[in-house]
Design a protein around this motif. Structure first.
Motif, PDB file in Angstrom:
ATOM      1  N   ASP A 183       0.840  -1.198   0.000  1.00 57.11           N
ATOM      2  CA  ASP A 183       0.000   0.000   0.000  1.00 57.11           C
ATOM      3  C   ASP A 183       0.882   1.257   0.000  1.00 57.11           C
ATOM      4  OD1 ASP A 183      -2.918   1.070   0.749  1.00 57.11           O
ATOM      5  OD2 ASP A 183      -1.459   2.168   1.955  1.00 57.11           O
ATOM      6  N   THR A 198      -0.549   4.579   0.127  1.00 54.74           N
ATOM      7  CA  THR A 198      -1.396   5.722   0.441  1.00 54.74           C
ATOM      8  C   THR A 198      -1.077   6.260   1.829  1.00 54.74           C
ATOM      9  OG1 THR A 198      -3.192   4.861  -0.926  1.00 54.74           O
ATOM     10  CG2 THR A 198      -3.773   6.531   0.700  1.00 54.74           C
ATOM     11  N   ASN A 239      -4.610  12.633  -3.383  1.00 51.39           N
ATOM     12  CA  ASN A 239      -5.211  11.855  -2.289  1.00 51.39           C
ATOM     13  C   ASN A 239      -4.187  11.170  -1.392  1.00 51.39           C
ATOM     14  OD1 ASN A 239      -4.226   9.853  -3.930  1.00 51.39           O
ATOM     15  ND2 ASN A 239      -6.148   8.726  -4.122  1.00 51.39           N
ATOM     16  N   ASP A 265      -1.641   9.200  -2.535  1.00 47.45           N
ATOM     17  CA  ASP A 265      -1.037   8.025  -3.179  1.00 47.45           C
ATOM     18  C   ASP A 265       0.372   8.340  -3.670  1.00 47.45           C
ATOM     19  OD1 ASP A 265      -3.182   6.456  -2.718  1.00 47.45           O
ATOM     20  OD2 ASP A 265      -3.878   6.328  -4.794  1.00 47.45           O
ATOM     21  N   HIS A 266       1.208   7.291  -3.703  1.00 48.82           N
ATOM     22  CA  HIS A 266       2.588   7.428  -4.177  1.00 48.82           C
ATOM     23  C   HIS A 266       2.876   6.386  -5.264  1.00 48.82           C
ATOM     24  CE1 HIS A 266       2.817   9.648  -0.388  1.00 48.82           C
ATOM     25  NE2 HIS A 266       3.996  10.112  -0.734  1.00 48.82           N
ATOM     26  N   HIS A 267       2.018   6.315  -6.272  1.00 49.26           N
ATOM     27  CA  HIS A 267       2.293   5.455  -7.426  1.00 49.26           C
ATOM     28  C   HIS A 267       3.255   6.173  -8.371  1.00 49.26           C
ATOM     29  CE1 HIS A 267      -0.705   2.485  -6.282  1.00 49.26           C
ATOM     30  NE2 HIS A 267      -1.586   3.448  -6.112  1.00 49.26           N
ATOM     31  N   ASP A 271       1.836   9.103 -10.288  1.00 49.03           N
ATOM     32  CA  ASP A 271       1.218  10.216  -9.565  1.00 49.03           C
ATOM     33  C   ASP A 271       2.057  11.484  -9.672  1.00 49.03           C
ATOM     34  OD1 ASP A 271      -1.104   8.962  -8.599  1.00 49.03           O
ATOM     35  OD2 ASP A 271       0.009   8.008  -6.965  1.00 49.03           O
TER      36      ASP A 271
END
Length: 502
Positions: A258, A260, A298, A300-302, A305
């Motif tokens: 995860d 987030t 939001n 997130d660290h994809h 992003d």
């Protein structure tokens, strides 16, 4: 994987140690994280003006233990190092310019790991052979230093967490993050707490235990000092596990990767609220798009992003513009590399009346939080455009957040191309569950310097259904096909099947 009559073990080893550090047998499994307890103290010694190798102890001068270390250097004369040791430990100011710059007095270092015989390796060995929670608890109690969070689970549905270390019992007045008085005898350690007083949890009503290097709750009213990380990851774990979801292997796989943050969005919202009416956010179309990307992020660290790229660059400049004038560049750099910075960021950003906002270099102007944040936003946008181009949508996390596993020989170019693994764009970031840590910096290039050493999910209902992955591979030999064959799996957040049966 070790298999012999009466012993079946599958786990991860560290070079130089003769036992598996983390793993499972056919009854139980355990994992570890750093406990982060403070087990090091620095003592300011009072030196004898007539003899630099004597220090004051309670009511008399005492000789330091002095020895000479010889460091042999190829093609050069030997380096001779004089080592002086007080009753507290080695005089570290003799070799540390940073320490000697603080005081002219000798400063010695007291560390739990050099106070008596350690049983840590024996404890880990005992863990790998444990066949009950009682045996595992006794093994965990043998771990002295460094402090470790031992996470335990077994096929009989027991779960446990033990903070495993020798916790120092200090006098009530002692503040262990400051230099202590080495001469008076008033600041000496009083001994060790019994393991039964260490923070722990066994089969709690919640049905789960967790650790994310966070501050534990007090035991008998005592909160043990340490250098604990912010509670971001801990809060995320509790939030996820407190749901009614059925946690399968697949669900746990998603949780362990995860990315987030549920804490950063509140800090972003404070920044957005502060500067949303400032002219800087509408300076150009690019500023407008960057502000919208930040405001809509939001947490997130994809790798695709945009939000984390803008946020990390902006946060660095906010902290620098607010604090570097008081701290100076060197101390500011030191501050930014500590957990202290992480733990205070949200509180600082939310405090519009903080004294830090005013720039001491401009006495004719009293800077406000809005002024500092707006200036920082303009700096961030200008620098990101120069670094990544004019298309805000192209300011993606994977372009600046990378991981490379360096071999010792890979420090010398061009050997890095042979021995190092990576670099790869990588998801994750600071204080998310997939904790790929980097340091904030002016350049806006975030090379991961710390992260998970493995990901393991054990299914005791079907041991052969367990999965794991290493950051690079199983072999340390660079010509082996298994030197780096798990690296891309690890970076993508995928796993490989463990094979424990013949």
């Amino acid at each position: 994987h070790l298999e012999c009559p009466g012993f079946s073990f599958y786990g991860n080893h560290a070079a130089g140690l003769p036992v598996g550090i983390i793993g499972h047998n056919r009854y139980m499994a355990w994992g570890m994280t750093m406990f982060e307890n403070d087990d090091v103290d620095f003592y300011r010694e009072r030196v004898n003006p007539d003899n630099p190798d004597q220090v004051w102890v309670d009511d008399h001068w005492e000789d330091l233990l002095v020895r000479e270390e010889v460091i042999r250097v190829k093609g050069e004369p030997d380096e001779l190092l004089k080592v002086r040791v007080s009753r507290h430990g080695p005089i570290i100011s003799d070799v540390s310019a940073k320490v000697s710059a603080v005081t002219q007095d000798p400063v010695s270092v007291w560390w739990a790991a050099i106070r008596g015989d350690l049983e840590t390796i024996a404890g880990v060995y005992a863990l790998s052979h444990a066949q009950s929670m009682d045996e595992a608890r006794r093994a965990a109690a043998m771990i002295d230093a460094p402090g470790l969070n031992v996470m335990y689970g077994d096929r009989d549905d027991n779960v446990a967490w033990w903070a495993s270390c020798r916790l120092v019992k200090r006098p009530p007045h002692v503040r262990p993050k400051l230099f202590l008085d080495g001469a008076s005898g008033q600041d000496e350690p009083l001994g060790w707490y019994d393991f039964s007083k260490n923070p722990s949890s066994e089969n709690p009503p919640s049905g789960y235990v967790y650790s994310a290097n966070n501050q534990p709750e007090a035991v008998d009213g005592v909160r043990y000092p340490g250098y604990y990380v912010p509670e971001d990851r801990a809060k995320r774990i509790v939030g996820l596990l407190s749901t009614d979801k059925i946690w399968t292997v697949t669900e746990m796989q998603q949780m362990s990767t995860d990315v987030t943050s549920t804490v950063i969005p509140a800090t972003v919202a404070e920044i957005v609220k502060t500067i949303e009416n400032h002219a800087s956010v509408r300076r150009t179309e690019r500023h407008i798009k960057a502000f919208k990307a930040l405001a809509g992020w939001n947490g997130d660290h994809h790798v695709a992003d945009v939000g984390p790229v803008i946020y990390n660059k902006l946060l660095f400049h906010i902290m620098e513009n607010a604090m570097a004038d008081e701290l100076g560049d060197e101390t500011f750099g030191a501050f930014m590399s500590t957990h202290l910075m992480k733990r205070t960021t949200a509180v600082f950003i939310a405090n519009q009346d903080s004294l830090w906002w005013d720039d001491t270099r401009t006495p004719e102007v009293k800077e406000t939080r809005e002024m500092v944040m707006a200036r920082s936003f303009e700096q961030a946008v200008a620098e990101l455009e120069a670094q990544l181009g004019g298309n805000v949508a192209g300011w993606t996390w994977g372009r600046v957040h990378t991981i490379e596993y360096g071999h010792l020989l890979g420090r010398q170019k061009p050997l890095d191309k042979i021995f190092n693994v990576g670099p790869f764009p990588v998801m994750g970031g600071n204080d998310v569950l997939n904790c790929m840590e980097h340091r904030l910096n002016r350049e806006g290039v975030y090379k991961v310097h710390a992260g998970p050493t493995m990901r393991v999910i054990i299914d005791f209902a079907d041991l052969e259904n367990s999965i794991s992955v290493n950051p690079t591979g199983q072999s340390g030999i660079f010509m082996s096909p298994h030197y780096d064959d798990q690296a891309e799996l690890f970076t993508r957040g995928t796993f490989r099947k463990q094979m424990m049966n013949r």
